[in-house]
Design a protein around this motif. Structure first.
Motif, PDB file in Angstrom:
ATOM      1  N   PHE A 152       1.798   9.427  -5.505  1.00 34.56           N
ATOM      2  CA  PHE A 152       2.241  10.684  -5.033  1.00 34.56           C
ATOM      3  C   PHE A 152       3.323  11.569  -5.894  1.00 34.56           C
ATOM      4  N   MET A 156       0.883  -1.218  -0.020  1.00 34.46           N
ATOM      5  CA  MET A 156      -0.073   0.043   0.035  1.00 34.46           C
ATOM      6  C   MET A 156       0.761   1.393   0.100  1.00 34.46           C
ATOM      7  N   PHE A 215       0.852   4.143  -2.981  1.00 31.88           N
ATOM      8  CA  PHE A 215       0.696   5.527  -2.687  1.00 31.88           C
ATOM      9  C   PHE A 215       1.745   6.572  -3.031  1.00 31.88           C
TER      10      PHE A 215
END
Length: 85
Positions: free
Chosen positions: A47, A39, A43
């Motif tokens: 980002f 995860m 992310f």
């Protein structure tokens, strides 16, 4: 047939020692670590891409990409070669 089905459902929903009990359903610790690293990688990849689009190639974009790479390398070192269950 009704009796065997009732016995099956009774065993299935036995919360003390059946298949739905806490001790049998508990995932191993490394599964949580693997999920968390995955995860975090996803992310940070998103980002980094958004940061690259918004600010261009900057110091923060490179640091973000380097951190994403570090997460990926950590995951590969820890979990590469482990058989899936």
């Amino acid at each position: 047939m009704g009796t065997s089905m009732g016995r099956f459902l009774g065993e299935l929903t036995n919360l003390r020692s059946g298949p739905l009990s806490y001790w049998r359903a508990k995932a191993p610790f490394h599964a949580g670590v693997r999920f968390g690293l995955g995860m975090a990688q996803m992310f940070m990849a998103v980002f980094s891409a958004v940061l690259l689009i918004e600010t261009g190639l900057s110091r923060f974009t490179l640091v973000s990409a380097a951190f994403t790479t570090a997460l990926t390398l950590t995951s590969r070192v820890l979990f590469h070669g482990q058989p899936r269950k």
